[in-house]
Each structure stands twice: as C-alpha cells, then as structure tokens.
Design an enzyme around this catalytic site. Sequence first.
Site, PDB file in Angstrom:
ATOM      1  N   SER A  17      36.407  71.834  61.313  1.00  0.00           N
ATOM      2  CA  SER A  17      36.340  73.112  62.037  1.00  0.00           C
ATOM      3  C   SER A  17      37.640  73.363  62.809  1.00  0.00           C
ATOM      4  CB  SER A  17      35.114  73.174  62.956  1.00  0.00           C
ATOM      5  OG  SER A  17      35.233  72.276  64.014  1.00  0.00           O
ATOM      6  N   ASN A  18      38.292  72.309  63.271  1.00  0.00           N
ATOM      7  CA  ASN A  18      39.603  72.509  63.911  1.00  0.00           C
ATOM      8  C   ASN A  18      40.666  72.902  62.889  1.00  0.00           C
ATOM      9  OD1 ASN A  18      39.732  71.994  66.915  1.00  0.00           O
ATOM     10  ND2 ASN A  18      38.459  70.272  66.234  1.00  0.00           N
ATOM     11  N   LYS A  69      47.248  48.663  55.313  1.00  0.00           N
ATOM     12  CA  LYS A  69      47.507  49.873  56.084  1.00  0.00           C
ATOM     13  C   LYS A  69      48.875  50.456  55.707  1.00  0.00           C
ATOM     14  CE  LYS A  69      47.544  51.541  60.813  1.00  0.00           C
ATOM     15  NZ  LYS A  69      46.683  51.613  61.959  1.00  0.00           N
ATOM     16  N   ARG A  95      41.591  57.777  61.656  1.00  0.00           N
ATOM     17  CA  ARG A  95      42.339  56.534  61.424  1.00  0.00           C
ATOM     18  C   ARG A  95      43.460  56.469  62.440  1.00  0.00           C
ATOM     19  NH1 ARG A  95      39.273  53.544  58.592  1.00  0.00           N
ATOM     20  NH2 ARG A  95      41.017  52.137  58.266  1.00  0.00           N
ATOM     21  N   LEU A  97      47.214  55.695  63.400  1.00  0.00           N
ATOM     22  CA  LEU A  97      48.489  55.647  62.687  1.00  0.00           C
ATOM     23  C   LEU A  97      49.436  54.662  63.378  1.00  0.00           C
ATOM     24  CD1 LEU A  97      48.792  59.493  62.115  1.00  0.00           C
ATOM     25  CD2 LEU A  97      48.353  57.760  60.353  1.00  0.00           C
ATOM     26  N   ASN A 111      47.472  65.655  68.220  1.00  0.00           N
ATOM     27  CA  ASN A 111      46.057  65.321  68.016  1.00  0.00           C
ATOM     28  C   ASN A 111      45.211  66.114  69.000  1.00  0.00           C
ATOM     29  OD1 ASN A 111      43.755  63.817  67.044  1.00  0.00           O
ATOM     30  ND2 ASN A 111      43.824  62.639  68.960  1.00  0.00           N
ATOM     31  N   HIS A 113      41.448  65.881  70.974  1.00  0.00           N
ATOM     32  CA  HIS A 113      40.412  64.896  71.315  1.00  0.00           C
ATOM     33  C   HIS A 113      39.388  65.559  72.239  1.00  0.00           C
ATOM     34  CE1 HIS A 113      38.700  60.953  71.916  1.00  0.00           C
ATOM     35  NE2 HIS A 113      38.650  61.214  73.211  1.00  0.00           N
ATOM     36  N   ASP A 145      50.941  58.837  69.985  1.00  0.00           N
ATOM     37  CA  ASP A 145      51.687  57.583  69.926  1.00  0.00           C
ATOM     38  C   ASP A 145      50.794  56.562  69.246  1.00  0.00           C
ATOM     39  OD1 ASP A 145      49.886  56.705  71.819  1.00  0.00           O
ATOM     40  OD2 ASP A 145      51.298  56.796  73.503  1.00  0.00           O
ATOM     41  N   GLU A 178      37.926  73.668  71.756  1.00  0.00           N
ATOM     42  CA  GLU A 178      38.940  73.027  70.903  1.00  0.00           C
ATOM     43  C   GLU A 178      39.569  74.055  69.971  1.00  0.00           C
ATOM     44  OE1 GLU A 178      37.980  69.264  68.953  1.00  0.00           O
ATOM     45  OE2 GLU A 178      36.286  69.002  70.305  1.00  0.00           O
TER      46      GLU A 178
HETATM   47  C1  GAR Z   1      36.532  67.143  67.017  1.00  0.00           C
HETATM   48  O1  GAR Z   1      35.639  67.210  68.116  1.00  0.00           O
HETATM   49  C2  GAR Z   1      37.776  66.376  67.401  1.00  0.00           C
HETATM   50  O2  GAR Z   1      38.200  66.624  68.713  1.00  0.00           O
HETATM   51  C3  GAR Z   1      37.299  64.957  67.233  1.00  0.00           C
HETATM   52  O3  GAR Z   1      36.547  64.967  66.048  1.00  0.00           O
HETATM   53  C4  GAR Z   1      35.957  66.266  65.903  1.00  0.00           C
HETATM   54  C5  GAR Z   1      36.332  66.780  64.534  1.00  0.00           C
HETATM   55  O4  GAR Z   1      35.656  67.980  64.253  1.00  0.00           O
HETATM   56  N1  GAR Z   1      38.398  64.044  67.172  1.00  0.00           N
HETATM   57  C6  GAR Z   1      38.379  62.838  67.725  1.00  0.00           C
HETATM   58  O5  GAR Z   1      37.401  62.371  68.276  1.00  0.00           O
HETATM   59  C7  GAR Z   1      39.683  62.063  67.580  1.00  0.00           C
HETATM   60  N2  GAR Z   1      39.717  60.953  68.491  1.00  0.00           N
HETATM   61  P1  GAR Z   1      36.168  68.918  63.093  1.00  0.00           P
HETATM   62  O6  GAR Z   1      36.289  68.034  61.837  1.00  0.00           O
HETATM   63  O7  GAR Z   1      35.059  69.930  62.938  1.00  0.00           O
HETATM   64  O8  GAR Z   1      37.465  69.510  63.500  1.00  0.00           O
END
Ligand code: GAR
Length: 224
Positions: A17-18, A69, A95, A97, A111, A113, A145, A178
């Site tokens: 969705s992001n 990796k 994952r 990096l 990123n 979060h 990072d 987000e």
């Molecule tokens: C989102 O809430 C994003 O912030 C989180 O995973 C979800 C992905 O949703 N990311 C993390 O937790 C990274 N540490 P999406 O696939 O619908 O964008």
Amino acid sequence: MSGQRVRLGVLVSGSGSNLQALLDACAREDFPAEVACVVSNVSTAFALERARKAGVTAKVVDHKAHATKEGFEKALLDTLRAANVEWVCLAGFMRLLSADFLGHYAGRVLNIHPSLLPAFPGLHAQRQALERGVKVAGCTVHFVDAGTDTGPIIAQVAVPVLPDDDEKALSSRILAEEHRLYPLAVRLAVTGKVTLDAARTRVEARATVGELALRNPGATVDPA
Ligand code: GAR
C-alpha cells in the site's frame, strides 16, 4: 518532465500500500520522481500486482533462492542497476540490508516504519506500542543505515492511540498517515531539501513550513 525525474527502485515484501502511495504520487505531473522498478523478495506479494497494473517493471529476487546474503544482495543490486535506479525506497521490505549493499546507494536509501522512531524498531511496531501503553503513536521516514530502523530521521507524523484500539485499528490509523508521509519525504529527499548531517538530518527551513507541521494527535481533553 519525465526525463528529469529521479528514478526510484521500490523494495517490497507484502501488500504494497505504501508502494501504491508512491505510484500515485509519481503519477502527478509535478512530482520529482518516478518508479523505475519494483523488486519483491516474496513472489506472492500483492505489491507486484500493483506495480504491473501501473505499468512498472516488477521483479522477484527471492532471498531463499540464494545461499548467502551476499548473493541475494548482488542479485538485488544487479536488478536495480539494470533499471538505472538512482534512489531506493523500502516499502514494507522485511529484510535487513548490509552496509556493503547500502554503500552502493550511499545516502539514497529511504525506509518507512510504523512507529515514532527511535521507539519500537523492528517487527510488530504497533503491537509494541500497544503493549507499552503509549498514548501517541505514528510513523517515521528515515535514511537507512545497517541497523534495524536506526537511520537519520527525515519526517514523522503522530496519531493518537485510542482506548479501544487493537493492533488492527491502530495499524490502519498509522497506515493512512504513512501514505501521506512517504511521498512528502521522498520529495524532500530527492530534491535535496533534506540532507544528511552525521547521524541527523537537516531539513531546509522553507521546506518545513506547512510540509512538516506536526499534526494534532486529535486527543480531546476536557478543559474542566
Ligand atoms: C507498513 O506499515 C510499513 O511501515 C511496515 O510494513 C507495512 C507495509 O505495508 N514496515 C516495517 O515495519 C519496516 N520495519 P504495505 O506493504 O501495505 O506498504
């Protein structure tokens, strides 16, 4: 304007969705970036469908198909380079990096979060927030990072934690923010309005007005 746009590679693992929010932003005439390539480490990720629907190259680089990796990251890098990717956006990419990989895109990996970092890094950030009983939660976009959600912070939005929230309700309130925050932060980063200054970021003063205002968490307090 498409020729001048910054080419983004978006790394995903799930629903995307992001990614969709970034694709929608990139569809706007005045947005300074375009999604050049979407790469998922999970072949069944719905994000791949979203990319294809938007006419964007969608690739799978499965970490399980690589013994090391290093091998996985080399395949990732080859895929991004083949699409002439200039900046990398992690969008639900699950994952970590390595510093070695990040060195190839130094200062150009972002990123998102679902917490107000540095609180609640890692998995299940919303569950961690509920378990700690915080009253304000939110989301963060940061430079990446080699740590887990530790890089310099670009932008954050706060949302309230309401008394009846479960993980699903809180996650969806955060996710809505987000989707607004990530395109804004990408715009700031790729246009050079936010720059890295050691472990912190500096955001140009004129970029902060209106663009980075802290939203009112919305909790109501009885004046009595
Ligand atoms: C989102 O809430 C994003 O912030 C989180 O995973 C979800 C992905 O949703 N990311 C993390 O937790 C990274 N540490 P999406 O696939 O619908 O964008």
